[in-house]
Design a protein around this motif. Structure first.
Motif, mmCIF file in Angstrom:
data_model
loop_
_atom_site.group_PDB
_atom_site.id
_atom_site.type_symbol
_atom_site.label_atom_id
_atom_site.label_comp_id
_atom_site.label_asym_id
_atom_site.label_seq_id
_atom_site.Cartn_x
_atom_site.Cartn_y
_atom_site.Cartn_z
ATOM 1 N N ASP A 251 -10.882 16.015 1.108
ATOM 2 C CA ASP A 251 -9.778 15.096 1.388
ATOM 3 C C ASP A 251 -10.295 13.725 1.825
ATOM 4 N N GLU A 252 -11.385 13.724 2.605
ATOM 5 C CA GLU A 252 -11.976 12.443 3.017
ATOM 6 C C GLU A 252 -12.490 11.667 1.806
ATOM 7 N N ALA A 253 -13.080 12.380 0.839
ATOM 8 C CA ALA A 253 -13.555 11.723 -0.371
ATOM 9 C C ALA A 253 -12.397 11.108 -1.154
ATOM 10 N N HIS A 254 -11.269 11.823 -1.217
ATOM 11 C CA HIS A 254 -10.088 11.278 -1.891
ATOM 12 C C HIS A 254 -9.590 10.025 -1.172
ATOM 13 N N ASP A 255 -9.625 10.065 0.167
ATOM 14 C CA ASP A 255 -9.164 8.907 0.935
ATOM 15 C C ASP A 255 -10.093 7.713 0.718
ATOM 16 N N VAL A 256 -11.400 7.957 0.669
ATOM 17 C CA VAL A 256 -12.346 6.872 0.410
ATOM 18 C C VAL A 256 -12.090 6.270 -0.966
ATOM 19 N N ALA A 257 -11.847 7.125 -1.954
ATOM 20 C CA ALA A 257 -11.577 6.631 -3.311
ATOM 21 C C ALA A 257 -10.313 5.777 -3.337
ATOM 22 N N ARG A 258 -9.272 6.235 -2.642
ATOM 23 C CA ARG A 258 -8.030 5.445 -2.601
ATOM 24 C C ARG A 258 -8.241 4.120 -1.878
ATOM 25 N N GLU A 259 -9.066 4.143 -0.817
ATOM 26 C CA GLU A 259 -9.339 2.896 -0.090
ATOM 27 C C GLU A 259 -10.114 1.918 -0.963
ATOM 28 N N VAL A 260 -11.094 2.422 -1.710
ATOM 29 C CA VAL A 260 -11.859 1.560 -2.619
ATOM 30 C C VAL A 260 -10.946 0.975 -3.684
ATOM 31 N N GLU A 261 -10.066 1.811 -4.227
ATOM 32 C CA GLU A 261 -9.125 1.329 -5.233
ATOM 33 C C GLU A 261 -8.208 0.260 -4.654
ATOM 34 N N GLN A 262 -7.754 0.474 -3.433
ATOM 35 C CA GLN A 262 -6.911 -0.530 -2.765
ATOM 36 C C GLN A 262 -7.666 -1.836 -2.568
ATOM 37 N N ASN A 263 -8.939 -1.747 -2.167
ATOM 38 C CA ASN A 263 -9.737 -2.955 -1.952
ATOM 39 C C ASN A 263 -9.931 -3.735 -3.243
ATOM 40 N N VAL A 264 -10.083 -3.016 -4.357
ATOM 41 C CA VAL A 264 -10.228 -3.697 -5.651
ATOM 42 C C VAL A 264 -8.952 -4.460 -5.995
ATOM 43 N N VAL A 265 -7.805 -3.796 -5.807
ATOM 44 C CA VAL A 265 -6.527 -4.453 -6.101
ATOM 45 C C VAL A 265 -6.343 -5.677 -5.202
ATOM 46 N N THR A 266 -6.642 -5.527 -3.912
ATOM 47 C CA THR A 266 -6.491 -6.644 -2.978
ATOM 48 C C THR A 266 -7.402 -7.809 -3.345
ATOM 49 N N ALA A 267 -8.677 -7.499 -3.648
ATOM 50 C CA ALA A 267 -9.615 -8.554 -4.012
ATOM 51 C C ALA A 267 -9.209 -9.229 -5.318
ATOM 52 N N TRP A 268 -8.709 -8.453 -6.269
ATOM 53 C CA TRP A 268 -8.266 -9.016 -7.546
ATOM 54 C C TRP A 268 -7.096 -9.974 -7.344
ATOM 55 N N GLU A 269 -6.113 -9.535 -6.576
ATOM 56 C CA GLU A 269 -4.936 -10.375 -6.344
ATOM 57 C C GLU A 269 -5.296 -11.611 -5.534
ATOM 58 N N ASN A 270 -6.209 -11.458 -4.580
ATOM 59 C CA ASN A 270 -6.645 -12.627 -3.809
ATOM 60 C C ASN A 270 -7.336 -13.655 -4.708
ATOM 61 N N LEU A 271 -8.103 -13.162 -5.677
ATOM 62 C CA LEU A 271 -8.775 -14.078 -6.598
ATOM 63 C C LEU A 271 -7.768 -14.814 -7.472
ATOM 64 N N GLN A 272 -6.774 -14.089 -7.980
ATOM 65 C CA GLN A 272 -5.764 -14.745 -8.818
ATOM 66 C C GLN A 272 -4.975 -15.771 -7.999
ATOM 67 N N ALA A 273 -4.629 -15.394 -6.758
ATOM 68 C CA ALA A 273 -3.887 -16.324 -5.895
ATOM 69 C C ALA A 273 -4.726 -17.552 -5.558
ATOM 70 N N ALA A 274 -6.025 -17.337 -5.295
ATOM 71 C CA ALA A 274 -6.896 -18.460 -4.953
ATOM 72 C C ALA A 274 -7.029 -19.432 -6.125
ATOM 73 N N LYS A 275 -7.131 -18.900 -7.341
ATOM 74 C CA LYS A 275 -7.205 -19.774 -8.516
ATOM 75 C C LYS A 275 -5.929 -20.598 -8.668
ATOM 76 N N ALA A 276 -4.779 -19.934 -8.494
ATOM 77 C CA ALA A 276 -3.507 -20.651 -8.614
ATOM 78 C C ALA A 276 -3.358 -21.698 -7.513
ATOM 79 N N GLN A 277 -3.792 -21.356 -6.311
ATOM 80 C CA GLN A 277 -3.688 -22.302 -5.206
ATOM 81 C C GLN A 277 -4.581 -23.517 -5.433
#
Length: 366
Positions: A251-277
């Motif tokens: 279960d901890e491994a699943h949680d780590v995977a979900r956290e990594v996936e969340q971090n990728v989405v957050t970093a991706w959206e931050n990059l798109q927002a930064a470019k637009a800004q």
């Protein structure tokens, strides 16, 4: 071998010399399980080391970019302070000529005092970021230049998430630890299973008496089987505990995977927002420059007040600060996305990877 005693000397009644060997053939799977657990824990620690290296790189990059950004902001604040000083001198001169009031002079003086306070705060923030850089690298932060961010992300967000789940060191460490805990459980289960071993021994006994020796050789080869009947329940209790530990690790491994996936989405959206800004801030800077020139011209013709000019100057200054911040945010967001995917490794920067020594030592000692 002991030589016979010389004639006439006392000798013991009997002496014995022998060797015994035992080779386990089957230990209920405990050996294989223990080796597998150890192997996977080595790999887990290697992955944790890779993750630590990535975090160090990320922190150093953030400190490096932070210094450059704070230097730019401090330069803008110094320039803003100089402009407000000129505004104050101009208002004082116009006040002496009776073209403005004391209120105009006080407004310019207030803005200048605020600008000086902000410049001092920016200077302190720069020194703080330099101290962070020194702590992380042991180097003096002098002569820093703008980094060349010569990499782009041509993959889609879904592809980046799949890549992160496959190669990110935090995910790999959690997966290896899960396998190791399942192997721990299998090792404990082996204590409840029969064991089989091959035993051999060779013995020679002799009784030296007055120069003559009688030898007796004895050789034995046996196949021994041990079947546990009752262990007091301890092994079964530890086995159940290990099973729950393995499930918890999964279960901890699943949680780590979900956290990594969340971090990728957050970093991706931050990059798109930064470019637009960045694009939006560039337009804002251009617009505030035009507005400031217009308000200044109108103020000289008596159509605008000193406060209008000060407000226009403040808007232009804020736009420039936000534009600089947006540009550095794009750089930071790119490296953050690289870290979120798990690609912020020494190889990316052309640095020799010392982890090769770890693998070499592991292969040598395994």
């Amino acid at each position: 071998k002991t030589n016979p005693a010389p004639f006439g000397s006392p000798a013991p009644n009997q002496q014995e010399l022998g060797i015994a060997l035992s080779q386990p053939l089957y230990r209920g799977g405990r050996t294989d399980a223990a080796v597998k657990a150890a192997d996977n824990r080595v790999l887990a620690q290697k992955a944790l080391y890779d993750n630590l290296v990535q975090n160090v790189f990320s922190n150093v990059i953030a400190a490096y970019i932070g210094i450059l950004q704070n230097e730019e902001v401090l330069s803008l604040r110094k320039n803003n302070e100089s402009v407000l000083e000129l505004q104050l001198e101009a208002n004082r001169a116009r006040f002496e000529l009776g073209a403005t009031t004391l209120t105009d002079v006080s407004q310019a003086k207030s803005r200048l005092a605020a600008a000086r306070a902000e410049r001092l705060a920016a200077s302190a923030e720069l020194r703080s970021s330099q101290a962070v850089f020194r702590r992380l690298t042991g180097l003096q932060p002098s002569g820093l230049i703008m980094p060349e961010v010569n990499f782009t992300f041509v993959e889609t967000l879904d592809n980046l998430k799949d890549t992160a789940l496959e190669i990110h060191p935090a995910v790999r460490a959690a997966q290896y630890e899960t396998i190791a805990r399942h192997s721990d459980s299998r090792e404990i289960l082996g204590q409840l299973l029969p064991e089989l071993s091959l035993n051999g021994s060779v013995n020679r006994s002799f009784n030296p008496t007055f120069g003559t020796t009688t030898y007796i050789d004895n050789s034995r080869l046996t196949l021994n089987a041990t079947v546990p009947l009752y262990l007091g329940g301890e092994a079964r209790a530890r086995y159940r505990q290990s099973k729950y530990n393995a499930l918890s690790s999964r279960d901890e491994a699943h949680d780590v995977a979900r956290e990594v996936e969340q971090n990728v989405v957050t970093a991706w959206e931050n990059l798109q927002a930064a470019k637009a800004q960045t694009q939006a801030r560039a337009l804002q800077v251009e617009a505030t420059d035009i507005a400031f020139e217009g308000v200044s011209a109108e103020q000289r013709n008596g159509a605008r007040t000193t406060l209008d000019v000060l407000d226009a100057e403040q808007e232009r200054f804020i736009a420039n600060v936000e534009s600089v911040t947006a540009e550095f945010n794009v750089i930071t967001a790119k490296y953050d996305l690289l870290s979120a995917v798990g690609l912020l490794s020494p190889a990316h920067f052309g640095i020799d990877d010392d982890t090769e020594n770890i693998i070499r030592f592991y292969n040598k000692t395994r």
